[in-house]
Scaffold this motif. Structure first.
Motif, PDB file in Angstrom:
ATOM      1  N   ASP A 184     -29.205 -67.675  21.067  1.00  0.00           N
ATOM      2  CA  ASP A 184     -28.912 -68.600  19.974  1.00  0.00           C
ATOM      3  C   ASP A 184     -27.434 -68.974  19.914  1.00  0.00           C
ATOM      4  OD1 ASP A 184     -31.567 -68.771  19.206  1.00  0.00           O
ATOM      5  OD2 ASP A 184     -31.393 -67.168  17.726  1.00  0.00           O
ATOM      6  N   ILE A 185     -26.540 -67.996  20.071  1.00  0.00           N
ATOM      7  CA  ILE A 185     -25.109 -68.313  19.997  1.00  0.00           C
ATOM      8  C   ILE A 185     -24.699 -69.194  21.176  1.00  0.00           C
ATOM      9  CG2 ILE A 185     -24.186 -66.251  21.175  1.00  0.00           C
ATOM     10  CD1 ILE A 185     -22.565 -67.687  18.076  1.00  0.00           C
ATOM     11  N   GLU A 186     -25.250 -68.914  22.338  1.00  0.00           N
ATOM     12  CA  GLU A 186     -24.937 -69.748  23.507  1.00  0.00           C
ATOM     13  C   GLU A 186     -25.460 -71.167  23.315  1.00  0.00           C
ATOM     14  OE1 GLU A 186     -26.430 -67.568  26.880  1.00  0.00           O
ATOM     15  OE2 GLU A 186     -24.687 -66.233  26.892  1.00  0.00           O
ATOM     16  N   ARG A 187     -26.683 -71.289  22.788  1.00  0.00           N
ATOM     17  CA  ARG A 187     -27.239 -72.621  22.522  1.00  0.00           C
ATOM     18  C   ARG A 187     -26.385 -73.372  21.507  1.00  0.00           C
ATOM     19  NH1 ARG A 187     -29.931 -73.958  18.289  1.00  0.00           N
ATOM     20  NH2 ARG A 187     -30.550 -71.818  17.819  1.00  0.00           N
ATOM     21  N   CYS A 188     -25.985 -72.688  20.452  1.00  0.00           N
ATOM     22  CA  CYS A 188     -25.174 -73.343  19.416  1.00  0.00           C
ATOM     23  C   CYS A 188     -23.836 -73.829  19.967  1.00  0.00           C
ATOM     24  CB  CYS A 188     -24.974 -72.402  18.233  1.00  0.00           C
ATOM     25  SG  CYS A 188     -26.440 -72.245  17.193  1.00  0.00           S
ATOM     26  N   TYR A 189     -23.178 -73.008  20.775  1.00  0.00           N
ATOM     27  CA  TYR A 189     -21.906 -73.444  21.348  1.00  0.00           C
ATOM     28  C   TYR A 189     -22.104 -74.578  22.345  1.00  0.00           C
ATOM     29  CZ  TYR A 189     -18.606 -70.215  19.257  1.00  0.00           C
ATOM     30  OH  TYR A 189     -17.782 -69.564  18.379  1.00  0.00           O
ATOM     31  N   TYR A 190     -23.144 -74.503  23.172  1.00  0.00           N
ATOM     32  CA  TYR A 190     -23.396 -75.591  24.120  1.00  0.00           C
ATOM     33  C   TYR A 190     -23.665 -76.899  23.384  1.00  0.00           C
ATOM     34  CZ  TYR A 190     -23.614 -72.377  28.099  1.00  0.00           C
ATOM     35  OH  TYR A 190     -23.309 -71.449  29.058  1.00  0.00           O
ATOM     36  N   GLU A 191     -24.486 -76.842  22.346  1.00  0.00           N
ATOM     37  CA  GLU A 191     -24.757 -78.051  21.561  1.00  0.00           C
ATOM     38  C   GLU A 191     -23.485 -78.576  20.900  1.00  0.00           C
ATOM     39  OE1 GLU A 191     -27.896 -77.132  18.809  1.00  0.00           O
ATOM     40  OE2 GLU A 191     -29.390 -76.927  20.408  1.00  0.00           O
ATOM     41  N   ALA A 192     -22.658 -77.673  20.395  1.00  0.00           N
ATOM     42  CA  ALA A 192     -21.404 -78.089  19.751  1.00  0.00           C
ATOM     43  C   ALA A 192     -20.468 -78.748  20.759  1.00  0.00           C
ATOM     44  CB  ALA A 192     -20.729 -76.887  19.093  1.00  0.00           C
ATOM     45  N   PHE A 193     -20.384 -78.192  21.966  1.00  0.00           N
ATOM     46  CA  PHE A 193     -19.535 -78.799  22.993  1.00  0.00           C
ATOM     47  C   PHE A 193     -20.077 -80.156  23.419  1.00  0.00           C
ATOM     48  CE2 PHE A 193     -17.405 -74.730  23.577  1.00  0.00           C
ATOM     49  CZ  PHE A 193     -16.111 -75.159  23.828  1.00  0.00           C
ATOM     50  N   LEU A 194     -21.388 -80.279  23.551  1.00  0.00           N
ATOM     51  CA  LEU A 194     -21.963 -81.570  23.924  1.00  0.00           C
ATOM     52  C   LEU A 194     -21.708 -82.610  22.840  1.00  0.00           C
ATOM     53  CD1 LEU A 194     -25.361 -80.495  25.511  1.00  0.00           C
ATOM     54  CD2 LEU A 194     -23.353 -81.419  26.686  1.00  0.00           C
ATOM     55  N   THR A 195     -21.824 -82.208  21.590  1.00  0.00           N
ATOM     56  CA  THR A 195     -21.562 -83.115  20.476  1.00  0.00           C
ATOM     57  C   THR A 195     -20.110 -83.567  20.487  1.00  0.00           C
ATOM     58  OG1 THR A 195     -23.272 -82.059  19.152  1.00  0.00           O
ATOM     59  CG2 THR A 195     -21.630 -83.366  17.966  1.00  0.00           C
ATOM     60  N   GLU A 196     -19.199 -82.626  20.713  1.00  0.00           N
ATOM     61  CA  GLU A 196     -17.768 -82.957  20.751  1.00  0.00           C
ATOM     62  C   GLU A 196     -17.471 -83.887  21.914  1.00  0.00           C
ATOM     63  OE1 GLU A 196     -13.735 -82.989  21.876  1.00  0.00           O
ATOM     64  OE2 GLU A 196     -15.201 -81.889  23.046  1.00  0.00           O
ATOM     65  N   GLN A 197     -18.072 -83.642  23.061  1.00  0.00           N
ATOM     66  CA  GLN A 197     -17.849 -84.484  24.237  1.00  0.00           C
ATOM     67  C   GLN A 197     -18.398 -85.885  24.036  1.00  0.00           C
ATOM     68  OE1 GLN A 197     -16.085 -83.725  27.065  1.00  0.00           O
ATOM     69  NE2 GLN A 197     -15.505 -81.921  25.901  1.00  0.00           N
TER      70      GLN A 197
ATOM     71  N   HIS B 240     -20.744 -72.743  14.102  1.00  0.00           N
ATOM     72  CA  HIS B 240     -20.930 -71.971  12.870  1.00  0.00           C
ATOM     73  C   HIS B 240     -22.103 -72.543  12.059  1.00  0.00           C
ATOM     74  CE1 HIS B 240     -19.370 -69.490   9.495  1.00  0.00           C
ATOM     75  NE2 HIS B 240     -19.896 -70.446   8.766  1.00  0.00           N
ATOM     76  N   GLN B 241     -22.116 -73.847  11.907  1.00  0.00           N
ATOM     77  CA  GLN B 241     -23.180 -74.506  11.148  1.00  0.00           C
ATOM     78  C   GLN B 241     -24.529 -74.302  11.838  1.00  0.00           C
ATOM     79  OE1 GLN B 241     -22.800 -78.785  10.895  1.00  0.00           O
ATOM     80  NE2 GLN B 241     -23.874 -78.816   8.946  1.00  0.00           N
ATOM     81  N   CYS B 242     -24.563 -74.395  13.145  1.00  0.00           N
ATOM     82  CA  CYS B 242     -25.798 -74.199  13.911  1.00  0.00           C
ATOM     83  C   CYS B 242     -26.341 -72.782  13.727  1.00  0.00           C
ATOM     84  CB  CYS B 242     -25.521 -74.479  15.390  1.00  0.00           C
ATOM     85  SG  CYS B 242     -26.907 -74.133  16.486  1.00  0.00           S
ATOM     86  N   MET B 243     -25.470 -71.784  13.779  1.00  0.00           N
ATOM     87  CA  MET B 243     -25.919 -70.397  13.598  1.00  0.00           C
ATOM     88  C   MET B 243     -26.482 -70.179  12.198  1.00  0.00           C
ATOM     89  SD  MET B 243     -25.811 -68.678  16.378  1.00  0.00           S
ATOM     90  CE  MET B 243     -25.778 -66.930  15.984  1.00  0.00           C
ATOM     91  N   LYS B 244     -25.839 -70.752  11.199  1.00  0.00           N
ATOM     92  CA  LYS B 244     -26.354 -70.624   9.831  1.00  0.00           C
ATOM     93  C   LYS B 244     -27.723 -71.290   9.697  1.00  0.00           C
ATOM     94  CE  LYS B 244     -23.769 -70.424   6.297  1.00  0.00           C
ATOM     95  NZ  LYS B 244     -22.851 -70.442   5.192  1.00  0.00           N
ATOM     96  N   GLN B 245     -27.872 -72.461  10.313  1.00  0.00           N
ATOM     97  CA  GLN B 245     -29.151 -73.165  10.262  1.00  0.00           C
ATOM     98  C   GLN B 245     -30.233 -72.415  11.035  1.00  0.00           C
ATOM     99  OE1 GLN B 245     -28.087 -77.051  11.708  1.00  0.00           O
ATOM    100  NE2 GLN B 245     -27.521 -77.784   9.678  1.00  0.00           N
ATOM    101  N   SER B 246     -29.825 -71.598  11.993  1.00  0.00           N
ATOM    102  CA  SER B 246     -30.770 -70.803  12.786  1.00  0.00           C
ATOM    103  C   SER B 246     -31.151 -69.499  12.089  1.00  0.00           C
ATOM    104  CB  SER B 246     -30.174 -70.497  14.161  1.00  0.00           C
ATOM    105  OG  SER B 246     -29.948 -71.693  14.878  1.00  0.00           O
ATOM    106  N   GLY B 247     -30.610 -69.256  10.899  1.00  0.00           N
ATOM    107  CA  GLY B 247     -30.991 -68.091  10.113  1.00  0.00           C
ATOM    108  C   GLY B 247     -30.021 -66.922  10.164  1.00  0.00           C
ATOM    109  N   TYR B 248     -28.895 -67.071  10.827  1.00  0.00           N
ATOM    110  CA  TYR B 248     -27.920 -65.990  10.934  1.00  0.00           C
ATOM    111  C   TYR B 248     -26.926 -66.046   9.785  1.00  0.00           C
ATOM    112  CZ  TYR B 248     -29.585 -65.289  15.674  1.00  0.00           C
ATOM    113  OH  TYR B 248     -30.371 -65.024  16.763  1.00  0.00           O
ATOM    114  N   SER B 249     -26.356 -64.904   9.494  1.00  0.00           N
ATOM    115  CA  SER B 249     -25.260 -64.835   8.533  1.00  0.00           C
ATOM    116  C   SER B 249     -24.187 -63.944   9.128  1.00  0.00           C
ATOM    117  CB  SER B 249     -25.737 -64.301   7.182  1.00  0.00           C
ATOM    118  OG  SER B 249     -26.270 -63.002   7.341  1.00  0.00           O
ATOM    119  N   ARG B 250     -23.009 -63.986   8.543  1.00  0.00           N
ATOM    120  CA  ARG B 250     -21.904 -63.155   9.011  1.00  0.00           C
ATOM    121  C   ARG B 250     -22.005 -61.810   8.297  1.00  0.00           C
ATOM    122  NH1 ARG B 250     -19.182 -64.507  13.256  1.00  0.00           N
ATOM    123  NH2 ARG B 250     -17.144 -64.229  12.383  1.00  0.00           N
ATOM    124  N   ALA B 251     -21.915 -60.724   9.063  1.00  0.00           N
ATOM    125  CA  ALA B 251     -22.018 -59.381   8.497  1.00  0.00           C
ATOM    126  C   ALA B 251     -20.909 -58.515   9.064  1.00  0.00           C
ATOM    127  CB  ALA B 251     -23.378 -58.777   8.848  1.00  0.00           C
TER     128      ALA B 251
END
Length: 114
Positions: A40-53, A77-88
């Motif tokens: 999930d974290i890898e997917r979120c970062y890849y999507e974020a980089f693609l969006t930025e590009q 960060h937004q993607c991880m929250k939407q995927s159900g994760y929180s910071r702990a």
């Protein structure tokens, strides 16, 4: 003296206490395994980089794109929250939870899972 971005990022993490301190925050969802959290974290970062590009800016982010890494981090960060994760806090999760630190496109991440 020229410092490259990855070295600067690591230096900032170490000096801020995020990387080596027992009291650091991780992305965590009690329903997910460590392997799922890594995917999930890898997917979120890849999507974020693609969006930025692709220059596809989300409302509320800096439209002038002065800091693309901040934009990527905010989108991930937004993607991880939407995927159900929180910071702990890692030291409060208990012994059954495993942690992992890694990098996606030179961006550090901290995750945990069962």
């Amino acid at each position: 003296m020229i410092i490259r971005r990855p070295a600067l990022t690591i230096l900032l993490l170490l000096t801020s206490g995020c990387g080596l301190s027992p009291r650091h925050r991780v992305w965590y969802d009690p329903e997910r395994t460590l392997e799922q959290a890594k995917e999930d974290i890898e997917r979120c970062y890849y999507e974020a980089f693609l969006t930025e590009q692709g220059n596809a800016f989300s409302p509320g982010f800096a439209d002038d794109k002065k800091d693309p890494l901040m934009y990527v981090e905010m989108n991930a960060h937004q993607c991880m929250k939407q995927s159900g994760y929180s910071r702990a806090w890692a030291d409060e999760l208990g012994p059954a939870v495993r942690e992992e630190t890694g990098f996606v496109h030179r961006m550090p991440y901290f995750i945990a899972g069962r």
